[in-house]
Design an enzyme around this catalytic site. Structure first.
Site, PDB file in Angstrom:
ATOM      1  N   TYR A  33      24.934   2.021  61.693  1.00 29.45           N
ATOM      2  CA  TYR A  33      26.361   2.349  62.006  1.00 29.45           C
ATOM      3  C   TYR A  33      27.039   1.334  62.017  1.00 29.45           C
ATOM      4  O   TYR A  33      26.407   0.091  62.330  1.00 29.45           O
ATOM      5  CB  TYR A  33      26.384   3.158  63.422  1.00 29.45           C
ATOM      6  CG  TYR A  33      26.313   2.355  64.658  1.00 29.45           C
ATOM      7  CD1 TYR A  33      25.094   2.206  65.124  1.00 29.45           C
ATOM      8  CD2 TYR A  33      27.298   2.168  65.591  1.00 29.45           C
ATOM      9  CE1 TYR A  33      24.746   1.122  66.254  1.00 29.45           C
ATOM     10  CE2 TYR A  33      27.231   1.150  66.647  1.00 29.45           C
ATOM     11  CZ  TYR A  33      25.683   0.816  66.905  1.00 29.45           C
ATOM     12  OH  TYR A  33      25.448   0.139  68.026  1.00 29.45           O
ATOM     13  N   ARG A  52      27.671  -6.286  57.064  1.00 34.65           N
ATOM     14  CA  ARG A  52      26.296  -6.142  58.026  1.00 34.65           C
ATOM     15  C   ARG A  52      26.072  -4.593  57.552  1.00 34.65           C
ATOM     16  O   ARG A  52      24.608  -4.561  57.875  1.00 34.65           O
ATOM     17  CB  ARG A  52      26.859  -6.209  59.288  1.00 34.65           C
ATOM     18  CG  ARG A  52      25.769  -5.879  60.419  1.00 34.65           C
ATOM     19  CD  ARG A  52      26.001  -6.460  61.758  1.00 34.65           C
ATOM     20  NE  ARG A  52      27.121  -5.614  62.453  1.00 34.65           N
ATOM     21  CZ  ARG A  52      27.998  -5.840  63.501  1.00 34.65           C
ATOM     22  NH1 ARG A  52      27.428  -6.857  64.208  1.00 34.65           N
ATOM     23  NH2 ARG A  52      28.723  -5.014  63.931  1.00 34.65           N
ATOM     24  N   ARG A 100      12.034  18.583  58.565  1.00 38.54           N
ATOM     25  CA  ARG A 100      11.463  17.553  59.587  1.00 38.54           C
ATOM     26  C   ARG A 100      10.088  16.963  58.970  1.00 38.54           C
ATOM     27  O   ARG A 100       9.040  17.791  59.004  1.00 38.54           O
ATOM     28  CB  ARG A 100      11.545  17.983  61.028  1.00 38.54           C
ATOM     29  CG  ARG A 100      10.902  16.824  61.909  1.00 38.54           C
ATOM     30  CD  ARG A 100      11.283  17.308  63.553  1.00 38.54           C
ATOM     31  NE  ARG A 100      10.802  16.341  64.405  1.00 38.54           N
ATOM     32  CZ  ARG A 100       9.458  15.752  64.457  1.00 38.54           C
ATOM     33  NH1 ARG A 100       8.540  16.173  63.960  1.00 38.54           N
ATOM     34  NH2 ARG A 100       9.338  14.810  65.409  1.00 38.54           N
ATOM     35  N   LYS A 148      21.571  -2.763  62.919  1.00 39.68           N
ATOM     36  CA  LYS A 148      22.466  -1.856  63.609  1.00 39.68           C
ATOM     37  C   LYS A 148      22.057  -0.532  63.695  1.00 39.68           C
ATOM     38  O   LYS A 148      22.766   0.415  62.869  1.00 39.68           O
ATOM     39  CB  LYS A 148      24.032  -2.254  63.223  1.00 39.68           C
ATOM     40  CG  LYS A 148      24.764  -1.892  64.584  1.00 39.68           C
ATOM     41  CD  LYS A 148      26.074  -2.522  64.319  1.00 39.68           C
ATOM     42  CE  LYS A 148      27.163  -2.048  65.338  1.00 39.68           C
ATOM     43  NZ  LYS A 148      27.020  -2.476  66.617  1.00 39.68           N
ATOM     44  N   GLU A 181      20.682 -10.728  74.678  1.00 37.21           N
ATOM     45  CA  GLU A 181      21.928 -10.118  74.380  1.00 37.21           C
ATOM     46  C   GLU A 181      22.325  -8.898  75.365  1.00 37.21           C
ATOM     47  O   GLU A 181      21.354  -8.808  75.906  1.00 37.21           O
ATOM     48  CB  GLU A 181      22.382  -9.866  73.058  1.00 37.21           C
ATOM     49  CG  GLU A 181      21.409  -8.522  72.448  1.00 37.21           C
ATOM     50  CD  GLU A 181      21.789  -8.173  71.087  1.00 37.21           C
ATOM     51  OE1 GLU A 181      22.833  -8.165  70.480  1.00 37.21           O
ATOM     52  OE2 GLU A 181      20.669  -7.403  70.703  1.00 37.21           O
ATOM     53  N   LEU A 206      21.375  -8.828  67.424  1.00 37.96           N
ATOM     54  CA  LEU A 206      22.411  -8.047  66.683  1.00 37.96           C
ATOM     55  C   LEU A 206      23.192  -9.280  66.140  1.00 37.96           C
ATOM     56  O   LEU A 206      23.926  -9.927  67.137  1.00 37.96           O
ATOM     57  CB  LEU A 206      23.288  -7.095  67.206  1.00 37.96           C
ATOM     58  CG  LEU A 206      24.025  -6.368  66.175  1.00 37.96           C
ATOM     59  CD1 LEU A 206      23.113  -5.542  65.104  1.00 37.96           C
ATOM     60  CD2 LEU A 206      25.244  -5.589  66.724  1.00 37.96           C
TER      61      LEU A 206
HETATM   62  N1  PLP Z   1      24.665  -6.609  70.436  1.00 39.23           N
HETATM   63  C1  PLP Z   1      24.557  -5.260  70.426  1.00 39.23           C
HETATM   64  C2  PLP Z   1      23.338  -4.733  70.695  1.00 39.23           C
HETATM   65  C3  PLP Z   1      25.413  -4.541  70.041  1.00 39.23           C
HETATM   66  O1  PLP Z   1      25.367  -3.069  70.339  1.00 39.23           O
HETATM   67  C4  PLP Z   1      26.847  -5.019  69.846  1.00 39.23           C
HETATM   68  C5  PLP Z   1      28.057  -4.283  69.566  1.00 39.23           C
HETATM   69  O2  PLP Z   1      27.833  -2.979  69.560  1.00 39.23           O
HETATM   70  C6  PLP Z   1      27.041  -6.362  69.722  1.00 39.23           C
HETATM   71  C7  PLP Z   1      25.919  -7.220  70.133  1.00 39.23           C
HETATM   72  C8  PLP Z   1      28.296  -7.240  69.276  1.00 39.23           C
HETATM   73  O3  PLP Z   1      28.418  -7.063  67.871  1.00 39.23           O
HETATM   74  P1  PLP Z   1      29.917  -6.846  67.229  1.00 39.23           P
HETATM   75  O4  PLP Z   1      30.446  -8.170  67.729  1.00 39.23           O
HETATM   76  O5  PLP Z   1      29.466  -6.912  65.917  1.00 39.23           O
HETATM   77  O6  PLP Z   1      30.840  -5.624  67.778  1.00 39.23           O
END
Ligand code: PLP
Length: 284
Positions: A33, A52, A100, A148, A181, A206
């Site tokens: 997503y 991304r 499934r 993501k 993070e 991420l």
């Molecule tokens: N890290 C994680 C785990 C996230 O879910 C997100 C955003 O949803 C981010 C970092 C920040 O990413 P972005 O700046 O692209 O929204």
């Protein structure tokens, strides 16, 4: 006004939107997503979000259901149909609906859902003016948080534990004591020397789009950036801390696990980064 979603080729009301119970996003979280900020009706950093998304799709081997120009058109159409001036547009792509079975289906078409929602920008500004509190939790996610993916159960549990602790975000801490993070954001500190520090892009976080743009904003402000891991202990001693995401932009963090950061108020570096962000981010 009812909200309108784009679901597998059709625009429909949320109340009428439906996907198959065999959709692999529902059954396995088998999909990826993106979330892109909408500001003044424009998409912020759209190119980086789409790049991304293409990377995430490639890494999990799902074919893009729309060409990039078509996806850009649909994102705008969903924003327009929902009359969103300030808010978010959300896009999720799954491997599709199939009986499934863990292995990839041979015949499923990727599924796509796009929604948009308005957010009151004043709420974010108030939050930024106050600063937010974070708590910490062990980083027990899978080994590929750089994708993501829709599999967000550890992030959901971490966000809920923040809420229950009266905090806004949870920062994940790895086995060696380093902050990776946030549950839905990237994590930053400012050292006593005024250097901005954030975890490197080595696969365990991420690659935040806001993070990438903030590095450019820092350069424009003459702030030195160090992409290196920082320990939770270092964060406790930091002059400032902040978090970043498309939803929040740069948000000052004023307490970590109940301990005030710096003087316990939003710092000047975080405020500077936030105020310059939209001068430098792409608007389209
Ligand atoms: N890290 C994680 C785990 C996230 O879910 C997100 C955003 O949803 C981010 C970092 C920040 O990413 P972005 O700046 O692209 O929204």
């Amino acid at each position: 006004m009812s909200r309108i979603a784009y679901v597998n080729g059709r625009y429909c009301r949320h109340s009428e939107a439906a996907v198959s119970i065999d959709d692999r996003a529902f059954v396995f979280g088998d999909g990826v997503y993106e979330v892109c900020e909408v500001r003044g009706g424009a998409l912020i950093d759209e190119d980086r979000h789409l790049a991304r998304l293409a990377r995430s799709l490639g890494l999990v081997r799902i074919a893009a259901p729309l060409t990039e120009p078509a996806l850009r058109r649909v994102l705008r159409e969903v924003v327009a149909r929902n009359r969103v001036r300030d808010g978010l547009v959300y896009c999720q792509i799954s491997r599709g609906a199939a009986r499934r079975d863990f292995g990839f289906p041979s015949d499923a078409k990727p599924g796509i859902v796009i929604t948009a929602k308005a957010l009151d920008p004043r709420l974010n500004e108030e939050r930024a003016a106050q600063g937010v509190k974070v708590v910490t939790a062990p980083d027990e996610r899978w080994a590929h948080p750089h994708i993501k993916s829709l599999q967000l159960l550890p992030n959901v549990l971490a966000k809920q534990s923040a809420r229950e602790a009266g905090a806004y975000e949870t920062w994940f801490v790895d086995n060696a004591g380093f902050v990776t993070e946030g549950a839905s954001s990237n994590a930053w500190i400012v050292t006593a020397q005024g250097r901005l520090v954030t975890h490197p892009l080595d696969g365990v976080i991420l690659p935040g789009v806001t993070r990438a743009t903030l590095i450019e904003v820092a350069a424009a402000l003459g702030v030195v950036v160090e992409e290196r891991a920082f320990a939770l202990e270092e964060a406790f001693e930091a002059r400032e801390a902040l978090m970043s995401s498309a939803t929040t932009v740069a948000l000052p963090v004023v307490a970590i696990d109940g301990r005030p950061v710096g003087d316990g108020r939003p710092g000047t570096t975080a405020r500077g980064l936030r105020s310059r962000f939209h001068d430098i981010a792409q608007r389209a």
